[in-house]
Design a protein around this motif. Sequence first.
Motif, PDB file in Angstrom:
ATOM      1  N   ARG A   1       0.826  -1.209   0.000  1.00  0.00           N
ATOM      2  CA  ARG A   1       0.000   0.000   0.000  1.00  0.00           C
ATOM      3  C   ARG A   1       0.860   1.260   0.000  1.00  0.00           C
ATOM      4  O   ARG A   1       0.530   2.247  -0.656  1.00  0.00           O
ATOM      5  CB  ARG A   1      -0.913  -0.010   1.231  1.00  0.00           C
ATOM      6  N   ARG A   2       1.977   1.212   0.756  1.00  0.00           N
ATOM      7  CA  ARG A   2       2.822   2.391   0.896  1.00  0.00           C
ATOM      8  C   ARG A   2       3.332   2.901  -0.444  1.00  0.00           C
ATOM      9  O   ARG A   2       3.453   4.110  -0.660  1.00  0.00           O
ATOM     10  CB  ARG A   2       3.990   2.042   1.825  1.00  0.00           C
ATOM     11  N   LYS A   3       3.614   2.003  -1.351  1.00  0.00           N
ATOM     12  CA  LYS A   3       4.124   2.413  -2.658  1.00  0.00           C
ATOM     13  C   LYS A   3       3.070   3.193  -3.445  1.00  0.00           C
ATOM     14  O   LYS A   3       3.372   4.201  -4.089  1.00  0.00           O
ATOM     15  CB  LYS A   3       4.603   1.189  -3.434  1.00  0.00           C
ATOM     16  N   PHE A   4       1.813   2.727  -3.390  1.00  0.00           N
ATOM     17  CA  PHE A   4       0.737   3.458  -4.061  1.00  0.00           C
ATOM     18  C   PHE A   4       0.461   4.791  -3.360  1.00  0.00           C
ATOM     19  O   PHE A   4       0.171   5.806  -4.013  1.00  0.00           O
ATOM     20  CB  PHE A   4      -0.541   2.612  -4.091  1.00  0.00           C
TER      21      PHE A   4
ATOM     22  N   GLU B   1       0.388  10.695  -3.202  1.00  0.00           N
ATOM     23  CA  GLU B   1       0.743  11.925  -2.520  1.00  0.00           C
ATOM     24  C   GLU B   1       1.500  12.872  -3.441  1.00  0.00           C
ATOM     25  O   GLU B   1       1.356  14.097  -3.351  1.00  0.00           O
ATOM     26  CB  GLU B   1       1.609  11.601  -1.288  1.00  0.00           C
ATOM     27  N   THR B   2       2.308  12.308  -4.343  1.00  0.00           N
ATOM     28  CA  THR B   2       3.156  13.123  -5.210  1.00  0.00           C
ATOM     29  C   THR B   2       2.429  13.594  -6.468  1.00  0.00           C
ATOM     30  O   THR B   2       2.562  14.751  -6.894  1.00  0.00           O
ATOM     31  CB  THR B   2       4.408  12.336  -5.619  1.00  0.00           C
ATOM     32  N   THR B   3       1.637  12.704  -7.065  1.00  0.00           N
ATOM     33  CA  THR B   3       1.065  12.984  -8.385  1.00  0.00           C
ATOM     34  C   THR B   3      -0.456  13.040  -8.415  1.00  0.00           C
ATOM     35  O   THR B   3      -1.028  13.398  -9.452  1.00  0.00           O
ATOM     36  CB  THR B   3       1.515  11.906  -9.384  1.00  0.00           C
ATOM     37  N   ALA B   4      -1.119  12.669  -7.309  1.00  0.00           N
ATOM     38  CA  ALA B   4      -2.586  12.579  -7.282  1.00  0.00           C
ATOM     39  C   ALA B   4      -3.107  11.660  -8.381  1.00  0.00           C
ATOM     40  O   ALA B   4      -4.175  11.894  -8.969  1.00  0.00           O
ATOM     41  CB  ALA B   4      -3.219  13.963  -7.391  1.00  0.00           C
ATOM     42  N   SER B   5      -2.366  10.579  -8.661  1.00  0.00           N
ATOM     43  CA  SER B   5      -2.737   9.645  -9.725  1.00  0.00           C
ATOM     44  C   SER B   5      -4.073   8.958  -9.419  1.00  0.00           C
ATOM     45  O   SER B   5      -4.241   8.388  -8.330  1.00  0.00           O
ATOM     46  CB  SER B   5      -1.643   8.587  -9.877  1.00  0.00           C
ATOM     47  N   PRO B   6      -5.033   8.982 -10.339  1.00  0.00           N
ATOM     48  CA  PRO B   6      -6.313   8.289 -10.103  1.00  0.00           C
ATOM     49  C   PRO B   6      -6.138   6.766 -10.034  1.00  0.00           C
ATOM     50  O   PRO B   6      -6.907   6.095  -9.352  1.00  0.00           O
ATOM     51  CB  PRO B   6      -7.171   8.707 -11.295  1.00  0.00           C
ATOM     52  N   ILE B   7      -5.144   6.228 -10.736  1.00  0.00           N
ATOM     53  CA  ILE B   7      -4.900   4.786 -10.667  1.00  0.00           C
ATOM     54  C   ILE B   7      -4.395   4.413  -9.273  1.00  0.00           C
ATOM     55  O   ILE B   7      -4.851   3.430  -8.673  1.00  0.00           O
ATOM     56  CB  ILE B   7      -3.893   4.355 -11.753  1.00  0.00           C
ATOM     57  N   ALA B   8      -3.467   5.194  -8.748  1.00  0.00           N
ATOM     58  CA  ALA B   8      -2.984   4.942  -7.392  1.00  0.00           C
ATOM     59  C   ALA B   8      -4.117   5.102  -6.379  1.00  0.00           C
ATOM     60  O   ALA B   8      -4.220   4.333  -5.413  1.00  0.00           O
ATOM     61  CB  ALA B   8      -1.831   5.885  -7.060  1.00  0.00           C
ATOM     62  N   GLU B   9      -4.969   6.107  -6.602  1.00  0.00           N
ATOM     63  CA  GLU B   9      -6.093   6.317  -5.691  1.00  0.00           C
ATOM     64  C   GLU B   9      -7.035   5.116  -5.703  1.00  0.00           C
ATOM     65  O   GLU B   9      -7.526   4.683  -4.658  1.00  0.00           O
ATOM     66  CB  GLU B   9      -6.854   7.583  -6.095  1.00  0.00           C
ATOM     67  N   GLU B  10      -7.293   4.545  -6.874  1.00  0.00           N
ATOM     68  CA  GLU B  10      -8.163   3.376  -6.967  1.00  0.00           C
ATOM     69  C   GLU B  10      -7.526   2.169  -6.284  1.00  0.00           C
ATOM     70  O   GLU B  10      -8.215   1.386  -5.610  1.00  0.00           O
ATOM     71  CB  GLU B  10      -8.459   3.059  -8.437  1.00  0.00           C
TER      72      GLU B  10
ATOM     73  N   SER C   1       7.674   3.443 -15.442  1.00  0.00           N
ATOM     74  CA  SER C   1       6.978   4.406 -14.596  1.00  0.00           C
ATOM     75  C   SER C   1       6.932   3.895 -13.148  1.00  0.00           C
ATOM     76  O   SER C   1       6.954   2.694 -12.884  1.00  0.00           O
ATOM     77  CB  SER C   1       5.558   4.643 -15.094  1.00  0.00           C
ATOM     78  N   ALA C   2       6.855   4.838 -12.196  1.00  0.00           N
ATOM     79  CA  ALA C   2       6.787   4.473 -10.788  1.00  0.00           C
ATOM     80  C   ALA C   2       5.524   3.676 -10.482  1.00  0.00           C
ATOM     81  O   ALA C   2       5.544   2.743  -9.668  1.00  0.00           O
ATOM     82  CB  ALA C   2       6.825   5.734  -9.927  1.00  0.00           C
ATOM     83  N   LEU C   3       4.441   4.008 -11.177  1.00  0.00           N
ATOM     84  CA  LEU C   3       3.187   3.301 -10.949  1.00  0.00           C
ATOM     85  C   LEU C   3       3.290   1.853 -11.414  1.00  0.00           C
ATOM     86  O   LEU C   3       2.806   0.929 -10.744  1.00  0.00           O
ATOM     87  CB  LEU C   3       2.060   4.030 -11.675  1.00  0.00           C
ATOM     88  N   ALA C   4       3.934   1.631 -12.564  1.00  0.00           N
ATOM     89  CA  ALA C   4       4.113   0.263 -13.048  1.00  0.00           C
ATOM     90  C   ALA C   4       4.985  -0.550 -12.090  1.00  0.00           C
ATOM     91  O   ALA C   4       4.746  -1.744 -11.871  1.00  0.00           O
ATOM     92  CB  ALA C   4       4.733   0.281 -14.441  1.00  0.00           C
ATOM     93  N   LYS C   5       5.977   0.103 -11.500  1.00  0.00           N
ATOM     94  CA  LYS C   5       6.844  -0.605 -10.553  1.00  0.00           C
ATOM     95  C   LYS C   5       6.077  -0.960  -9.274  1.00  0.00           C
ATOM     96  O   LYS C   5       6.274  -2.036  -8.698  1.00  0.00           O
ATOM     97  CB  LYS C   5       8.057   0.254 -10.227  1.00  0.00           C
ATOM     98  N   ALA C   6       5.202  -0.076  -8.815  1.00  0.00           N
ATOM     99  CA  ALA C   6       4.391  -0.377  -7.642  1.00  0.00           C
ATOM    100  C   ALA C   6       3.456  -1.550  -7.904  1.00  0.00           C
ATOM    101  O   ALA C   6       3.283  -2.440  -7.058  1.00  0.00           O
ATOM    102  CB  ALA C   6       3.583   0.862  -7.232  1.00  0.00           C
ATOM    103  N   ILE C   7       2.856  -1.547  -9.116  1.00  0.00           N
ATOM    104  CA  ILE C   7       1.986  -2.663  -9.482  1.00  0.00           C
ATOM    105  C   ILE C   7       2.801  -3.946  -9.613  1.00  0.00           C
ATOM    106  O   ILE C   7       2.395  -5.020  -9.154  1.00  0.00           O
ATOM    107  CB  ILE C   7       1.245  -2.344 -10.796  1.00  0.00           C
ATOM    108  N   GLY C   8       3.986  -3.834 -10.208  1.00  0.00           N
ATOM    109  CA  GLY C   8       4.846  -5.011 -10.353  1.00  0.00           C
ATOM    110  C   GLY C   8       5.271  -5.585  -9.006  1.00  0.00           C
ATOM    111  O   GLY C   8       5.381  -6.810  -8.848  1.00  0.00           O
TER     112      GLY C   8
END
Length: 517
Positions: A333-336, A341-350, A403-410
Amino acid sequence: MQAAPDLARRVAELEALLAEREAALRGAERLIEQLRLQLAQLRRQQFGRSSEKLEASIQQLELRLEDLEEAQGVTAARTAAPAPRTSGRRAAARPPLPQHLPREDVLHHPGSVCPGCGGTHLSALGEDVTEVLETIPARLKVVRHVRPKFSCRACETILQAPAPDLPIRKGRPGAGLIAQVVVDKYLDGLPLYRQSARLAREGLEIGRDVLADWVGHAAWWLTPLAERIAAHVMAAPVLHTDDTPVALLAPGLGKTRTARLWTYVLDERSWLGPRPPAALYRFSPDRKQARPHGHLQGFAGAIQADAYSGYETLTRGQAPPRILHVACWAHARRKFFEIHETTASPIAEEALRRIQALYAIEARITGSPPDMRRAIRQAETVPLLAHFKDWLEDQRRRLSAKSALAKAIGYALARWSALTCYAGDGRYAIDNNSAERALRGIAVTRKNYLFLGSQTGGERAATLYTIIETARMNGLDPQGYIAAIIDRMACGHPMTRIDELLPWNWRQEHNQPGTAA
C-alpha cells in the motif's frame, strides 16, 4: 599416580586461562584510560568555541566509554565482584549520600531467641547501617538497611540479621534506580552521560562510568529471562519480523557503519491465540541473509515480513517449506500512497481504495477466532483479491514499464501469492504492523542514541529491549517490572523457577491488568 599429572595439567590450564583474561582486562582498561584522556582533551578544546563537529566527537567518545564500562559491569556481575578500576587510578573513598535526601529505614531483626543457647535475654550492642540509593517517582530517597546487634546475656553470643542481598555487591543503587537508568536509556533514548548530568542537579555526583556499570549488571541479571522469552517466541506457529538500522562504531576508525536490530514478535491477540505476547530482539553487524537464517534456525511456521530477500530465501529448497513467508499489505500500500501523494494519480487512488476495502474486513474480524476469520475471508476477501489482481494486470499493460506506478503494481503482482495467503489461515494478519510497532521506539530515539559502541553492546541492547518491550506488551510498567525482577533475583530466586518471572506469569501472580493494546 595418574591423578597428580592430571591435576597439574588442569592447574596449568586454569592459570593460562586466568592470564589470558587478565591480559584482556588490562587491554580494556588501557583503552578506557586512553578514551578518557581523549575526552578530557576535547572538553578542554570545547571552552570558548562553538563547534557542532567537536560536540559530536565528544558525544561519540562518551558513548564509546559508556559501552566499554557497561561490559565491565557484565563481567563484574558474572564474577560477583566489584567492577574493575582502570589501572593506575586510586580507589577514591565513596562520599556519604546527601543528607537532604529523605531516609527510609528497613529493620532487619535477628530474632529474639539466641541460636547458641536458646536464651531470650538479649542486650543491644549497636547496629550496622547500609545505605542504598533508591528512586521513587520524580524523586530520590535513601533506604537505610538497619541491622541491630544484640548480645545474649546467658552466653554472650552476638545476634544480628545478615546483610541484605543487593543487586550490585557493595554497590549503592537499589533495583528501582537501576531499572530507571536502563529504561531511560533504552526506552526513552537518554544516554548515560545525560542521566549523570540530571542526577548532578539532585546533588548526586554519579559518573557515567558508574551508571554504565549498573546497566551491565542489569543486563547480566536479565539475560536468563530474555533467553526464556526467546524460547517462548520461537515455539510459536506465526511470527512477525522486521529490522531497523542502527549505527555501530567501527573499531579504530572513529567512524560508524550500519548495523541492524531485528525483532521477532509473537502476538496472537487479534485471533484469540493462547500464547502471551512477546518481542524478541537480535543484533547483527550487517543485514546479510545469513542473519535471519541464523535467528530462525529452530523455527517452523509462518513469518509475516516485508519483501527482503533474506526472508524470501527462507521458504526455498524444501517441500513443503519449513517456513512460509506471508507478505505485508502495508508495504504494498505504501508504494501506491507515495505515488498518490506526489502525483494525485487516479490509478494509485483506486488501488488505495481497493486495499482499504481489504482492511475494512480485517477491522470487523479482529478479535475473532481463527475459523471465523478464515470463513469470512474466504467469502468476502478472496473475491476482492481476485478482482484486484485482474485490475492490476490490466493497468500494468497500459503503463510504461519504467513508470513508478508500473513498478508499484509489479511489486504487488510479483509477490501476489505471499500477499494473499493470509486469506487462507485465520491466524495470519494482513500486514506486519506488529513488528513495525516493536521497532518504532528504537527508530524514534536513535538520534539521541547516536551509535552502539560494539557488537557486545548491540547484543546487550537487544537483551534489554526484549525485556522492556515484552513487559510493555503484557500491560506492565517496564521500569517497575525490571526493578521487581532484579530485586527478586538478587535475593536468590532459583533459576529452576525462572519462568515464574516471565512478564505474563508475573502479571497473573500480582493480579495486574491484562495485556496492552
